[in-house]
Design a protein around this motif. Structure first.
Motif, PDB file in Angstrom:
ATOM      1  N   SER A   1       0.830  -1.246  -0.051  1.00 57.02           N
ATOM      2  CA  SER A   1       0.142   0.157   0.088  1.00 57.02           C
ATOM      3  C   SER A   1       0.807   1.391  -0.119  1.00 57.02           C
ATOM      4  CB  SER A   1      -0.979  -0.151   1.331  1.00 57.02           C
ATOM      5  OG  SER A   1      -1.501   1.207   1.362  1.00 57.02           O
ATOM      6  N   PHE A   2       1.908   1.105   0.728  1.00 55.74           N
ATOM      7  CA  PHE A   2       2.989   2.469   0.736  1.00 55.74           C
ATOM      8  C   PHE A   2       3.531   2.733  -0.447  1.00 55.74           C
ATOM      9  CE2 PHE A   2       7.127   4.314   1.183  1.00 55.74           C
ATOM     10  CZ  PHE A   2       6.710   5.217   2.146  1.00 55.74           C
ATOM     11  N   CYS A   3       4.097   1.656  -1.358  1.00 53.40           N
ATOM     12  CA  CYS A   3       4.676   1.832  -2.673  1.00 53.40           C
ATOM     13  C   CYS A   3       3.731   2.290  -3.524  1.00 53.40           C
ATOM     14  CB  CYS A   3       5.144   0.678  -2.972  1.00 53.40           C
ATOM     15  SG  CYS A   3       6.890   0.039  -2.078  1.00 53.40           S
ATOM     16  N   SER A   4       2.460   1.792  -3.497  1.00 52.99           N
ATOM     17  CA  SER A   4       1.322   2.179  -4.394  1.00 52.99           C
ATOM     18  C   SER A   4       1.202   3.648  -4.375  1.00 52.99           C
ATOM     19  CB  SER A   4      -0.001   1.461  -4.194  1.00 52.99           C
ATOM     20  OG  SER A   4      -1.004   1.807  -5.015  1.00 52.99           O
ATOM     21  N   GLN A   5       1.039   4.059  -2.999  1.00 51.07           N
ATOM     22  CA  GLN A   5       0.649   5.770  -2.881  1.00 51.07           C
ATOM     23  C   GLN A   5       1.763   6.732  -3.278  1.00 51.07           C
ATOM     24  OE1 GLN A   5      -1.771   7.107   0.372  1.00 51.07           O
ATOM     25  NE2 GLN A   5      -1.612   5.063   1.336  1.00 51.07           N
ATOM     26  N   LEU A   6       3.152   5.674  -3.052  1.00 51.77           N
ATOM     27  CA  LEU A   6       4.349   6.493  -3.726  1.00 51.77           C
ATOM     28  C   LEU A   6       4.429   6.678  -5.069  1.00 51.77           C
ATOM     29  CD1 LEU A   6       6.778   7.605  -1.822  1.00 51.77           C
ATOM     30  CD2 LEU A   6       8.061   5.480  -2.543  1.00 51.77           C
ATOM     31  N   VAL A   7       4.041   5.884  -5.678  1.00 51.66           N
ATOM     32  CA  VAL A   7       4.126   5.877  -7.256  1.00 51.66           C
ATOM     33  C   VAL A   7       3.002   6.890  -7.972  1.00 51.66           C
ATOM     34  CG1 VAL A   7       3.478   4.275  -9.216  1.00 51.66           C
ATOM     35  CG2 VAL A   7       4.774   3.246  -7.678  1.00 51.66           C
ATOM     36  N   GLU A   8       1.745   6.756  -6.982  1.00 50.03           N
ATOM     37  CA  GLU A   8       0.637   7.787  -7.366  1.00 50.03           C
ATOM     38  C   GLU A   8       1.196   9.407  -7.198  1.00 50.03           C
ATOM     39  OE1 GLU A   8      -2.901   7.248  -5.528  1.00 50.03           O
ATOM     40  OE2 GLU A   8      -3.268   5.211  -5.917  1.00 50.03           O
ATOM     41  N   MET A   9       2.100   9.449  -6.100  1.00 55.50           N
ATOM     42  CA  MET A   9       2.472  10.763  -5.622  1.00 55.50           C
ATOM     43  C   MET A   9       3.677  11.220  -6.850  1.00 55.50           C
ATOM     44  SD  MET A   9       2.855  10.770  -1.555  1.00 55.50           S
ATOM     45  CE  MET A   9       3.765  12.536  -1.545  1.00 55.50           C
ATOM     46  N   GLU A  10       4.460  10.061  -7.303  1.00 53.93           N
ATOM     47  CA  GLU A  10       5.436  10.396  -8.283  1.00 53.93           C
ATOM     48  C   GLU A  10       4.842  10.957  -9.576  1.00 53.93           C
ATOM     49  OE1 GLU A  10       7.903   6.960  -8.828  1.00 53.93           O
ATOM     50  OE2 GLU A  10       8.692   6.999  -6.966  1.00 53.93           O
ATOM     51  N   GLU A  11       3.687  10.209  -9.818  1.00 56.92           N
ATOM     52  CA  GLU A  11       2.994  10.668 -11.328  1.00 56.92           C
ATOM     53  C   GLU A  11       2.224  11.779 -11.064  1.00 56.92           C
ATOM     54  OE1 GLU A  11       0.298   7.165 -11.637  1.00 56.92           O
ATOM     55  OE2 GLU A  11       1.692   5.759 -12.334  1.00 56.92           O
ATOM     56  N   ASP A  12       1.823  12.063  -9.981  1.00 60.89           N
ATOM     57  CA  ASP A  12       1.106  13.445  -9.690  1.00 60.89           C
ATOM     58  C   ASP A  12       2.188  14.588  -9.603  1.00 60.89           C
ATOM     59  OD1 ASP A  12      -1.304  12.282  -9.520  1.00 60.89           O
ATOM     60  OD2 ASP A  12      -1.335  12.465  -7.097  1.00 60.89           O
ATOM     61  N   ALA A  13       3.517  14.258  -9.283  1.00 61.71           N
ATOM     62  CA  ALA A  13       4.438  15.325  -9.222  1.00 61.71           C
ATOM     63  C   ALA A  13       4.795  15.603 -10.573  1.00 61.71           C
ATOM     64  CB  ALA A  13       5.572  14.777  -8.364  1.00 61.71           C
ATOM     65  N   VAL A  14       4.918  14.563 -11.288  1.00 68.74           N
ATOM     66  CA  VAL A  14       5.529  14.638 -12.826  1.00 68.74           C
ATOM     67  C   VAL A  14       4.330  15.450 -13.695  1.00 68.74           C
ATOM     68  CG1 VAL A  14       5.991  13.449 -15.042  1.00 68.74           C
ATOM     69  CG2 VAL A  14       6.867  12.533 -12.764  1.00 68.74           C
ATOM     70  N   LYS A  15       3.160  15.123 -13.449  1.00 64.74           N
ATOM     71  CA  LYS A  15       2.280  15.624 -14.097  1.00 64.74           C
ATOM     72  C   LYS A  15       2.286  17.348 -13.786  1.00 64.74           C
ATOM     73  CE  LYS A  15      -1.142  12.207 -14.522  1.00 64.74           C
ATOM     74  NZ  LYS A  15      -2.278  11.597 -13.887  1.00 64.74           N
ATOM     75  N   GLU A  16       2.198  17.566 -12.446  1.00 64.46           N
ATOM     76  CA  GLU A  16       2.608  19.007 -12.093  1.00 64.46           C
ATOM     77  C   GLU A  16       3.653  19.907 -12.666  1.00 64.46           C
ATOM     78  OE1 GLU A  16       1.290  22.366  -9.531  1.00 64.46           O
ATOM     79  OE2 GLU A  16       0.138  20.383  -9.787  1.00 64.46           O
ATOM     80  N   VAL A  17       4.916  19.030 -12.687  1.00 63.37           N
ATOM     81  CA  VAL A  17       6.076  19.887 -13.288  1.00 63.37           C
ATOM     82  C   VAL A  17       5.675  19.928 -14.775  1.00 63.37           C
ATOM     83  CG1 VAL A  17       8.388  19.393 -13.774  1.00 63.37           C
ATOM     84  CG2 VAL A  17       7.671  19.087 -11.430  1.00 63.37           C
ATOM     85  N   SER A  18       5.364  18.812 -15.442  1.00 65.15           N
ATOM     86  CA  SER A  18       4.800  18.891 -16.912  1.00 65.15           C
ATOM     87  C   SER A  18       4.037  20.173 -17.376  1.00 65.15           C
ATOM     88  CB  SER A  18       4.567  17.739 -17.503  1.00 65.15           C
ATOM     89  OG  SER A  18       5.446  16.623 -17.095  1.00 65.15           O
ATOM     90  N   SER A  19       3.252  20.423 -16.249  1.00 65.81           N
ATOM     91  CA  SER A  19       1.948  21.403 -16.703  1.00 65.81           C
ATOM     92  C   SER A  19       2.590  22.894 -16.560  1.00 65.81           C
ATOM     93  CB  SER A  19       0.792  21.154 -15.696  1.00 65.81           C
ATOM     94  OG  SER A  19       1.183  21.502 -14.512  1.00 65.81           O
ATOM     95  N   HIS A  20       3.334  23.004 -15.458  1.00 64.26           N
ATOM     96  CA  HIS A  20       4.023  24.184 -15.331  1.00 64.26           C
ATOM     97  C   HIS A  20       5.227  24.459 -16.642  1.00 64.26           C
ATOM     98  CE1 HIS A  20       2.326  25.837 -11.751  1.00 64.26           C
ATOM     99  NE2 HIS A  20       2.688  24.297 -11.126  1.00 64.26           N
ATOM    100  N   SER A  21       5.785  23.536 -16.912  1.00 67.26           N
ATOM    101  CA  SER A  21       6.629  23.621 -18.067  1.00 67.26           C
ATOM    102  C   SER A  21       5.992  23.930 -19.258  1.00 67.26           C
ATOM    103  CB  SER A  21       7.329  22.297 -18.326  1.00 67.26           C
ATOM    104  OG  SER A  21       8.067  21.868 -17.040  1.00 67.26           O
ATOM    105  N   GLY A  22       4.827  23.345 -19.670  1.00 65.65           N
ATOM    106  CA  GLY A  22       3.929  23.686 -20.626  1.00 65.65           C
ATOM    107  C   GLY A  22       3.520  25.046 -20.906  1.00 65.65           C
ATOM    108  N   LEU A  23       3.078  25.740 -19.545  1.00 62.53           N
ATOM    109  CA  LEU A  23       2.782  26.938 -19.578  1.00 62.53           C
ATOM    110  C   LEU A  23       3.832  27.970 -19.806  1.00 62.53           C
ATOM    111  CD1 LEU A  23       0.599  27.052 -16.421  1.00 62.53           C
ATOM    112  CD2 LEU A  23      -0.147  27.338 -18.630  1.00 62.53           C
TER     113      LEU A  23
END
Length: 308
Positions: free
Chosen positions: A285-307
């Motif tokens: 369960s811990f690793c699953s949430q860690l992976v989700e946080m990684e994916e969210d962080a990548v999306k966040e950085v990508s969205s700002h890069s796009g802007l």
């Protein structure tokens, strides 16, 4: 204060978790001679397991502790949060100690029957680690197998108690006091009722393997740096997983410090606490949430890069 209690373990829970995550502690007994007990202290590293939250220790027959304990049962036992691999080298370099537990109490030898019962529990503890690893998903087993097995595996480090040639005397440690010592050296005395009513964190038995598996991977450490940027607005030059538990995790990050008079700043190591969306019931369960946080962080950085 309510927020703190909701997002971090209590000191009592931290103590129980450290005891459940390690397999070796430092036993201190009072040196004895023909005249009885003296005030000199004899110290050595001893292997142990926890049964219902209480330490059971295996002392080699040749150890001076056995003579000392015949005369005086009083002793103290210190156990540190296991910090393996590259993180250990880093903590030494910045003169930071791992969190640890200091117990005082009486060490009582077990009868043959109870010693056999403790040995049975020892086998169960070793088997539980192997079972948990074999039952884990591809992602989790990848993280755990990346760790230094000889330094992070309880079953590997305890097997000498069963398979080695050395003979041991098994004792139960009846504690009278418990103190939690954090990474900054601050001490927190724990009420015995709090200790009795607390449970070890479910991640504790595999925490050393989990932390080291993450820290041994350059890609995963980059993800930790991304966490610092996305969730804490801190531009990290490097990062290590410091601790994990069911509520979240702590990262030790190398970030820019305050500017000096000449306008030049120096990097410093700083701790950041990250809270999970849901309490992790196990490593999976811990690793699953860690992976989700990684994916969210990548999306966040990508969205700002796009802007940009």
């Amino acid at each position: 204060m309510k927020t703190n209690k909701a997002t971090v373990l209590t000191f009592a829970e931290k103590c129980k978790s450290i005891l459940s995550s390690n397999w070796q502690g430092q036993l201190n007994t009072i040196k004895a001679d023909a005249k009885g007990s003296k005030e000199d202290i004899y110290t050595s590293k001893i292997k142990y397991i926890c049964k219902r939250g209480k330490p059971y220790i295996w002392v080699p027959e040749k150890e001076l502790h056995n003579v000392n304990l015949i005369v005086d049962e009083r002793s103290s036992f210190s156990v540190a949060n296991p910090i393996p691999g590259p993180l250990a080298s880093l903590l030494r370099s910045i003169k930071k100690l791992p969190a640890r537990v200091a117990l005082t109490g009486d060490v009582v030898p077990l009868t043959d029957e109870k010693a056999q019962s403790a040995t049975k529990v020892l086998r169960e503890v070793m088997l539980s680690e192997q079972t948990a690893i074999s039952a884990s998903s591809y992602t989790v087993s990848g993280v755990l197998s990346s760790s230094d097995h000889s330094r992070t595996s309880r079953s590997e480090n305890l097997k000498d108690l069963l398979e080695g040639d050395e003979k041991y005397i098994v004792y139960k440690f009846n504690q009278r006091s418990c103190t939690y010592i954090d990474g900054n050296g601050s001490t927190h005395d724990i009420d015995q009722e709090d200790i009795g009513g607390s449970k070890a964190d479910p991640l504790a038995p595999l925490s050393a393997k989990l932390i080291d598996g993450i820290n041994q991977s350059v890609a995963r450490r980059r993800a930790l740096m991304l966490f610092c940027l996305t969730y804490k607005n801190a531009n990290a030059k490097d990062a290590y997983m410091l601790s994990v538990d069911r509520k979240g995790f702590d990262i030790l990050s190398k970030v820019a410090g305050p500017l000096l008079k000449d306008g030049i700043g120096q990097y410093q190591w700083k701790e950041f606490r990250f809270t999970l969306k849901e309490e992790a019931r196990d490593v999976e369960s811990f690793c699953s949430q860690l992976v989700e946080m990684e994916e969210d962080a990548v999306k966040e950085v990508s969205s700002h890069s796009g802007l940009a």
